[in-house]
Design an enzyme around this catalytic site. Structure first.
Site, mmCIF file in Angstrom:
data_model
loop_
_atom_site.group_PDB
_atom_site.id
_atom_site.type_symbol
_atom_site.label_atom_id
_atom_site.label_comp_id
_atom_site.label_asym_id
_atom_site.label_seq_id
_atom_site.Cartn_x
_atom_site.Cartn_y
_atom_site.Cartn_z
ATOM 1 N N HIS A 232 0.848 -1.049 0.094
ATOM 2 C CA HIS A 232 -0.030 0.202 -0.005
ATOM 3 C C HIS A 232 0.705 1.121 -0.046
ATOM 4 C CE1 HIS A 232 0.891 -0.318 4.278
ATOM 5 N NE2 HIS A 232 0.714 1.101 4.368
ATOM 6 N N HIS A 234 1.495 4.734 2.133
ATOM 7 C CA HIS A 234 1.196 5.589 3.450
ATOM 8 C C HIS A 234 1.540 6.994 2.937
ATOM 9 C CE1 HIS A 234 0.838 6.774 7.496
ATOM 10 N NE2 HIS A 234 2.060 7.548 7.271
#
Length: 260
Positions: A232, A234
């Site tokens: 992912h 951040h």
């Protein structure tokens, strides 16, 4: 032998007769000479005067007429030549004016395009966008949990498969590019408006410290480095380059026209 003079019509005139005839002739000549002298001009004019055609006057008149015609033709040709020169000059002026107007118009169009391009570039450089195109937030700002040392999420997580293209959200200068502990491979950018953005858990980094970046420029690829449970991105928005100065990233992006 004695000679006798012949008589009759064949006999020649006597000396006296010849003399009388001579005197009469002189008188006649004298008389008729005066008359003839007085009458001769009229008689000459009537009998011996040459015709109009024989005097040469016709040729003079014809020559004058021809000369006048030639002069008129020459004058007409000069006028035509002068008019042709003036027409050529007028055409040249018209072409020059048309060219000047065309060049001026082309310059106006070019300058307008350049202004439009500069304005578009200015807007682009001042614009903001998502760090991962077409993505969405999977973990919200200040979400609580044991995963974060502070007890809450200091940014947001954007969905991003490993190796997804990560871009700068706006224009700025890279102030950090490398390992960031719990953030793994991370990048911090000082934005042109004085704020900061952070991109964490990257699998690779494409920029270096001091490099200027623009909106949409690739800065790295997403991954799962550092303190991460899976691939992912951040993303944080900060007031300084340091941890703990975070602000709401969603509100930050929305305030800059990004649909999040």
């Amino acid at each position: 032998m004695a000679f006798t003079r012949a008589t009759g019509k064949h006999r020649g005139p006597s000396r006296l007769t010849r003399r009388r005839a001579g005197i009469a002739g002189v008188a006649t000549i004298a008389t008729t000479g005066v008359i003839g002298t007085l009458a001769s001009p009229a008689l000459a004019a009537d009998a011996d005067a040459p015709s109009f055609e024989d005097t040469g006057l016709t040729q003079i008149v014809a020559a004058d007429s021809l000369a006048a015609t030639i002069d008129a033709q020459a004058a007409a040709q000069e006028r035509e030549a002068a008019e042709a020169v003036e027409r050529a000059k007028a055409e040249a002026r018209a072409k020059a004016e048309a060219k000047r107007k065309a060049e001026a118009r082309a310059k106006e169009i070019r300058e307008a395009k350049e202004r439009a391009a500069r304005e578009a570039e200015r807007k682009r450089l001042n614009s903001f966008q998502l760090p991962v195109a077409g993505s969405y937030v999977t973990t919200s700002y200040q979400a609580g949990g044991a995963l974060w040392s502070s007890g809450s999420h200091s940014g947001v997580d954007f969905r991003a498969a490993s190796g997804s293209r990560v871009v700068s959200v706006g224009s700025g200068t890279v102030v950090e590019a490398g390992w960031g502990g719990a953030y793994g491979n991370n990048i911090v950018i000082r934005m042109n408006d004085g704020t900061y953005t952070q991109y964490g858990h990257l699998s690779s980094i494409s920029v270096s410290v001091g490099e200027s970046v623009t909106p949409g420029q690739r800065i790295g690829l997403s991954g799962s480095t550092g303190n991460s449970t899976g691939p992912h991105l951040h993303f944080e928005a900060r007031t300084t380059a340091e941890y703990g100065s975070d602000i709401n990233p969603v509100a930050y992006l929305r305030a800059r026209g990004v649909n999040v």
